[in-house]
Design a protein around this motif. Structure first.
Motif, PDB file in Angstrom:
ATOM      1  N   SER A  10       0.441  19.757   5.583  1.00 48.17           N
ATOM      2  CA  SER A  10       1.770  19.960   5.014  1.00 48.17           C
ATOM      3  C   SER A  10       2.849  19.488   5.986  1.00 48.17           C
ATOM      4  CB  SER A  10       1.986  21.444   4.706  1.00 48.17           C
ATOM      5  OG  SER A  10       3.294  21.667   4.219  1.00 48.17           O
ATOM      6  N   GLY A  11       3.803  18.716   5.454  1.00 41.92           N
ATOM      7  CA  GLY A  11       4.895  18.205   6.271  1.00 41.92           C
ATOM      8  C   GLY A  11       4.607  16.880   6.935  1.00 41.92           C
ATOM      9  N   GLN A  12       3.369  16.397   6.835  1.00 45.52           N
ATOM     10  CA  GLN A  12       3.028  15.111   7.424  1.00 45.52           C
ATOM     11  C   GLN A  12       3.263  13.980   6.422  1.00 45.52           C
ATOM     12  OE1 GLN A  12      -1.061  15.606   8.800  1.00 45.52           O
ATOM     13  NE2 GLN A  12      -0.323  15.862  10.902  1.00 45.52           N
ATOM     14  N   ALA A  13       3.399  12.772   6.953  1.00 48.71           N
ATOM     15  CA  ALA A  13       3.642  11.602   6.109  1.00 48.71           C
ATOM     16  C   ALA A  13       2.328  11.072   5.551  1.00 48.71           C
ATOM     17  CB  ALA A  13       4.350  10.519   6.901  1.00 48.71           C
ATOM     18  N   LEU A  14       2.293  10.929   4.242  1.00 53.08           N
ATOM     19  CA  LEU A  14       1.135  10.337   3.581  1.00 53.08           C
ATOM     20  C   LEU A  14       1.205   8.816   3.644  1.00 53.08           C
ATOM     21  CD1 LEU A  14      -1.369  10.513   1.712  1.00 53.08           C
ATOM     22  CD2 LEU A  14       0.220  10.561  -0.221  1.00 53.08           C
ATOM     23  N   CYS A  15       2.408   8.272   3.419  1.00 53.63           N
ATOM     24  CA  CYS A  15       2.589   6.826   3.431  1.00 53.63           C
ATOM     25  C   CYS A  15       4.049   6.511   3.739  1.00 53.63           C
ATOM     26  CB  CYS A  15       2.173   6.204   2.095  1.00 53.63           C
ATOM     27  SG  CYS A  15       3.013   6.919   0.665  1.00 53.63           S
ATOM     28  N   CYS A  16       4.359   5.241   3.856  1.00 55.65           N
ATOM     29  CA  CYS A  16       5.721   4.840   4.184  1.00 55.65           C
ATOM     30  C   CYS A  16       5.974   3.436   3.659  1.00 55.65           C
ATOM     31  CB  CYS A  16       5.952   4.890   5.694  1.00 55.65           C
ATOM     32  SG  CYS A  16       4.899   3.763   6.635  1.00 55.65           S
ATOM     33  N   MET A  17       7.239   3.043   3.622  1.00 58.99           N
ATOM     34  CA  MET A  17       7.590   1.675   3.258  1.00 58.99           C
ATOM     35  C   MET A  17       8.982   1.357   3.787  1.00 58.99           C
ATOM     36  SD  MET A  17       8.428   1.729  -0.846  1.00 58.99           S
ATOM     37  CE  MET A  17       8.530  -0.071  -0.857  1.00 58.99           C
ATOM     38  N   TYR A  18       9.329   0.089   3.754  1.00 55.03           N
ATOM     39  CA  TYR A  18      10.637  -0.341   4.233  1.00 55.03           C
ATOM     40  C   TYR A  18      11.731   0.021   3.229  1.00 55.03           C
ATOM     41  CZ  TYR A  18       8.963  -3.002   8.235  1.00 55.03           C
ATOM     42  OH  TYR A  18       8.422  -3.363   9.443  1.00 55.03           O
ATOM     43  N   THR A  19      12.897   0.395   3.756  1.00 56.62           N
ATOM     44  CA  THR A  19      14.056   0.645   2.902  1.00 56.62           C
ATOM     45  C   THR A  19      14.912  -0.606   2.756  1.00 56.62           C
ATOM     46  OG1 THR A  19      15.359   1.402   4.802  1.00 56.62           O
ATOM     47  CG2 THR A  19      14.156   3.074   3.543  1.00 56.62           C
ATOM     48  N   LYS A  20      14.779  -1.532   3.691  1.00 55.47           N
ATOM     49  CA  LYS A  20      15.514  -2.790   3.626  1.00 55.47           C
ATOM     50  C   LYS A  20      14.760  -3.835   4.426  1.00 55.47           C
ATOM     51  CE  LYS A  20      18.446  -1.489   7.558  1.00 55.47           C
ATOM     52  NZ  LYS A  20      19.824  -1.308   8.057  1.00 55.47           N
ATOM     53  N   LEU A  21      15.003  -5.096   4.083  1.00 53.05           N
ATOM     54  CA  LEU A  21      14.358  -6.213   4.765  1.00 53.05           C
ATOM     55  C   LEU A  21      15.413  -7.284   5.005  1.00 53.05           C
ATOM     56  CD1 LEU A  21      11.101  -6.395   2.626  1.00 53.05           C
ATOM     57  CD2 LEU A  21      11.208  -5.779   5.041  1.00 53.05           C
ATOM     58  N   GLY A  22      16.115  -7.193   6.139  1.00 47.68           N
ATOM     59  CA  GLY A  22      17.204  -8.125   6.386  1.00 47.68           C
ATOM     60  C   GLY A  22      18.262  -7.964   5.315  1.00 47.68           C
ATOM     61  N   ILE A  23      18.554  -9.056   4.601  1.00 47.13           N
ATOM     62  CA  ILE A  23      19.509  -8.973   3.499  1.00 47.13           C
ATOM     63  C   ILE A  23      18.791  -8.857   2.157  1.00 47.13           C
ATOM     64  CG2 ILE A  23      21.317 -10.224   4.720  1.00 47.13           C
ATOM     65  CD1 ILE A  23      20.514 -12.727   3.225  1.00 47.13           C
ATOM     66  N   GLY A  24      17.459  -8.714   2.191  1.00 49.44           N
ATOM     67  CA  GLY A  24      16.692  -8.540   0.969  1.00 49.44           C
ATOM     68  C   GLY A  24      16.573  -7.072   0.595  1.00 49.44           C
ATOM     69  N   THR A  47      10.928  12.809   0.844  1.00 49.03           N
ATOM     70  CA  THR A  47      11.155  11.594   1.624  1.00 49.03           C
ATOM     71  C   THR A  47      11.934  11.903   2.893  1.00 49.03           C
ATOM     72  OG1 THR A  47      13.204  11.079   0.443  1.00 49.03           O
ATOM     73  CG2 THR A  47      11.161  10.143  -0.430  1.00 49.03           C
ATOM     74  N   ALA A  48      11.711  11.085   3.902  1.00 46.69           N
ATOM     75  CA  ALA A  48      12.456  11.188   5.162  1.00 46.69           C
ATOM     76  C   ALA A  48      12.685   9.779   5.686  1.00 46.69           C
ATOM     77  CB  ALA A  48      11.679  12.023   6.176  1.00 46.69           C
ATOM     78  N   ASP A  49      13.954   9.403   5.830  1.00 47.82           N
ATOM     79  CA  ASP A  49      14.302   8.076   6.342  1.00 47.82           C
ATOM     80  C   ASP A  49      14.610   8.167   7.826  1.00 47.82           C
ATOM     81  OD1 ASP A  49      14.065   7.366   3.743  1.00 47.82           O
ATOM     82  OD2 ASP A  49      16.188   6.932   3.405  1.00 47.82           O
ATOM     83  N   ASP A  50      14.034   7.256   8.617  1.00 45.70           N
ATOM     84  CA  ASP A  50      14.338   7.265  10.044  1.00 45.70           C
ATOM     85  C   ASP A  50      15.627   6.490  10.296  1.00 45.70           C
ATOM     86  OD1 ASP A  50      13.745   4.576   9.956  1.00 45.70           O
ATOM     87  OD2 ASP A  50      11.894   4.720  11.103  1.00 45.70           O
ATOM     88  N   SER A  51      16.014   6.393  11.546  1.00 46.33           N
ATOM     89  CA  SER A  51      17.269   5.722  11.886  1.00 46.33           C
ATOM     90  C   SER A  51      17.163   4.209  11.752  1.00 46.33           C
ATOM     91  CB  SER A  51      17.683   6.075  13.320  1.00 46.33           C
ATOM     92  OG  SER A  51      16.654   5.717  14.236  1.00 46.33           O
ATOM     93  N   GLY A  52      15.943   3.718  11.564  1.00 48.07           N
ATOM     94  CA  GLY A  52      15.747   2.285  11.396  1.00 48.07           C
ATOM     95  C   GLY A  52      15.715   1.903   9.937  1.00 48.07           C
ATOM     96  N   SER A  53      14.549   1.479   9.453  1.00 44.68           N
ATOM     97  CA  SER A  53      14.464   1.030   8.064  1.00 44.68           C
ATOM     98  C   SER A  53      13.163   1.470   7.403  1.00 44.68           C
ATOM     99  CB  SER A  53      14.574  -0.497   8.007  1.00 44.68           C
ATOM    100  OG  SER A  53      13.566  -1.097   8.814  1.00 44.68           O
ATOM    101  N   ILE A  54      12.622   2.611   7.827  1.00 37.93           N
ATOM    102  CA  ILE A  54      11.361   3.108   7.278  1.00 37.93           C
ATOM    103  C   ILE A  54      11.587   4.420   6.531  1.00 37.93           C
ATOM    104  CG2 ILE A  54       9.090   4.063   7.841  1.00 37.93           C
ATOM    105  CD1 ILE A  54       9.070   1.123   8.151  1.00 37.93           C
ATOM    106  N   ARG A  55      11.074   4.487   5.313  1.00 43.14           N
ATOM    107  CA  ARG A  55      11.071   5.731   4.543  1.00 43.14           C
ATOM    108  C   ARG A  55       9.655   6.288   4.524  1.00 43.14           C
ATOM    109  NH1 ARG A  55      14.090   6.175  -1.077  1.00 43.14           N
ATOM    110  NH2 ARG A  55      15.747   6.447   0.482  1.00 43.14           N
ATOM    111  N   SER A  56       9.513   7.533   4.948  1.00 44.23           N
ATOM    112  CA  SER A  56       8.215   8.204   4.930  1.00 44.23           C
ATOM    113  C   SER A  56       8.136   9.143   3.736  1.00 44.23           C
ATOM    114  CB  SER A  56       7.999   8.995   6.224  1.00 44.23           C
ATOM    115  OG  SER A  56       7.967   8.136   7.346  1.00 44.23           O
ATOM    116  N   TYR A  57       6.950   9.249   3.166  1.00 45.75           N
ATOM    117  CA  TYR A  57       6.706  10.131   2.028  1.00 45.75           C
ATOM    118  C   TYR A  57       5.829  11.287   2.508  1.00 45.75           C
ATOM    119  CZ  TYR A  57       8.647   6.251  -0.579  1.00 45.75           C
ATOM    120  OH  TYR A  57       9.488   5.268  -1.037  1.00 45.75           O
TER     121      TYR A  57
END
Length: 528
Positions: A10-24, A47-57
């Motif tokens: 509980s509370g751990q990330a199952l998966c993640c993905m990018y929230t942005k890719l440059g200007i894409g 969901t939890a977004d880090d200070s960069g560009s990764i969203r964790s689920y």
């Protein structure tokens, strides 16, 4: 998507993905857009977004058994003003769909690109409700494929589904080691390339000691981006996306081949970025420069390009570098501002290519031709295969061992934007570099105008202003900037809209400022 027995607390990330890719853009699913379940029923996702560009689920309870994730991806809507990005988005093309995993697929949580963890991956397509003739293809093959790979490899994979045409065709009984795919009718300058690309990739695979096979394949995916704009390529895992738009008629076959040769090289020598505080993240000059270097030299070395074609290609890269208005920009500036200015974006490509050409010359001189830059590159590839560190740290150690501490100073100077000066016999005794005066490239307005599609920052007295352009004019269509960068005499042609009026503009995008450039010439040998 099924993740077998992840055993997440509980509370751990199952998966993640990018929230942005440059200007894409990415699909960037919200928690409500992902339905998750395991052997005990539904799983709530946060969901939890880090200070960069990764969203964790994150899961809100421990998982039991296999976890099934259900999500729906929709193609990005585009128009003529859509910025040209990294070619990773889910796009629709002539009744088909194509994307890279970066933009669409959440993967098991793993932030380390050089991780040694491997997963058993299975990809299969449910086409039972699709029209007759629908095919599903990924970087590793058509239909059901199985591989053992890093989780992040899924991000780098390319996926295409729809009425795909291919080389070899679907009914040909050939090896599954190479494939070339497109929707609809491919333009002639692209349609004629698959056999040549297959030969080039096969020879490059042998050179880089990575034999092509059904278990180690390569695929090229073509997509038409109209009504958006763009011509270019983006490398994936053992694959590449080649995109084109309605201006493909202004491009010749050799220019498409040059692009694909560059992208194919990306399968092999790459340096991993390191910490920013030590400038170890500045690897674009190597990763793009090595692709320009081998993408130019190897086709000639393999006999796939004539000597005159090699000289023409190399001279285009020399012009692109020496007439770049940002030639003195640092690699840091190019990294941070590249997507706002194509002259900054392409600077590491040509700068890196010339730097590597000079290093090759220096190594040959220092070792009496017993070693070349190839020696270093193959060493990097060996480290990559063994999952050993392969970053700027290792590169610095190798050049210092062969060339001494002065090589480190030259690397630092290159990073700081010092203009590259090559020996006149840098490319061998059959040719020599000669100085020529060439005008600096100048489109005559802010480079951001190519993205916004509105002319701004028009320079008084520039060729663009003399041709009749005004601030506020809307770009409807225009020649590719890279063609003007590489071809010294190339004109910028565009159609602009002012009010309700459409009109054509043509001018030479060069300033009055002269740059000392260099061009390669064949040495005329005296008869014996």
């Amino acid at each position: 998507m099924t993740v077998e027995e992840p055993g997440i607390e509980s509370g751990q990330a199952l998966c993640c993905m990018y929230t942005k890719l440059g200007i894409g853009t990415t699909q960037c699913y919200s928690a409500s857009q992902i339905n998750a379940s395991d052997d005990r029923g539904d799983l709530n996702i946060k969901t939890a977004d880090d200070s960069g560009s990764i969203r964790s689920y994150l899961v809100t309870r421990p998982t039991y058994g296999n976890v099934v994730l259900m999500f729906v991806a929709y193609p990005v809507k585009v128009n003529s003003k859509t910025p040209i990005g990294g070619r990773m988005e889910l796009r629709q093309d002539q009744r088909g769909l194509q994307c890279m995993g970066f933009s669409t697929v959440p993967v098991p949580w793993d932030r380390s690109w050089d991780t040694k963890d491997r997963y058993s991956l299975k990809i299969e397509w449910d086409l039972s409700g699709a029209p007759v003739g629908t095919r599903g293809v990924s970087s590793f093959g058509e239909g059901i494929v199985r591989r053992r790979c890093a989780a992040t490899d899924l991000w780098r994979m390319i996926f295409a589904v729809g009425p795909l045409n291919s080389y070899p065709s679907a009914d040909e009984d050939k090896s599954d080691s190479f494939g070339f795919y497109w929707f609809g009718t491919a333009p002639e300058q692209i349609a004629s390339l698959p056999p040549l690309c297959e030969e080039l990739f096969t020879k490059m695979s042998e050179f880089f000691q990575d034999k092509l096979s059904a278990d180690n394949p390569y695929r090229i995916f073509v997509r038409r981006v109209t009504p958006a704009r763009g011509f270019g390529g983006s490398g994936g895992l053992r694959s590449v996306v080649l995109e084109y738009d309605e201006a493909i008629g202004t491009i010749i076959k050799d220019e498409v081949f040059n692009l694909l040769a560059h992208e194919i090289v990306h399968n092999w020598p790459l340096l991993l970025p390191g910490p920013k505080d030590k400038d170890l993240d500045l690897v674009a000059w190597f990763n793009e420069g090595i692709a320009d270097y081998y993408g130019t030299i190897l086709p000639y070395r393999f006999g796939l390009r004539s000597e005159s074609e090699f000289i023409t290609r190399l001279n285009a890269k020399l012009t692109q570098y020496y007439t770049n208005p940002h030639i003195e920009a640092t690699n840091r500036e190019a990294l941070e501002k590249g997507w706002t200015d194509t002259n900054l974006l392409t600077l590491p490509y040509t700068r890196g290519m010339l730097y590597l050409s000079k290093v090759d010359y220096q190594i040959r001189k220092a070792t009496s031709d017993s070693k070349t830059v190839d020696t270093l590159i193959l060493s990097i590839l060996d480290r990559t295969k063994k999952q050993e560190p392969h970053s700027l740290v290792e590169w610095k150690a190798m050049i210092e061992e062969l060339l001494g501490s002065e090589a480190l100073k030259e690397l630092e100077a290159m990073n700081d934007g010092e203009t590259m000066r090559l020996p006149i016999d840098c490319f061998g005794t059959d040719w020599k570099l000669l100085p020529v005066d060439q005008r600096v490239l100048d489109f005559g307005f802010d480079m951001s105008s190519f993205q916004t599609r509105i002319i701004s920052g028009l320079k008084s007295g520039s060729q663009a202003a003399k041709a009749g352009l005004r601030n506020g004019d809307e770009m409807v269509r225009n020649a590719y900037t890279w063609q003007c960068q590489e071809e010294y005499e190339r004109s910028m042609e565009m159609t602009v809209k002012r009010g309700e009026e459409l009109f054509d503009v043509k001018y030479w995008p060069r300033s009055e400022v002269m740059a000392e450039s260099w061009q390669l010439r064949k040495v005329e040998k005296s008869p014996q």
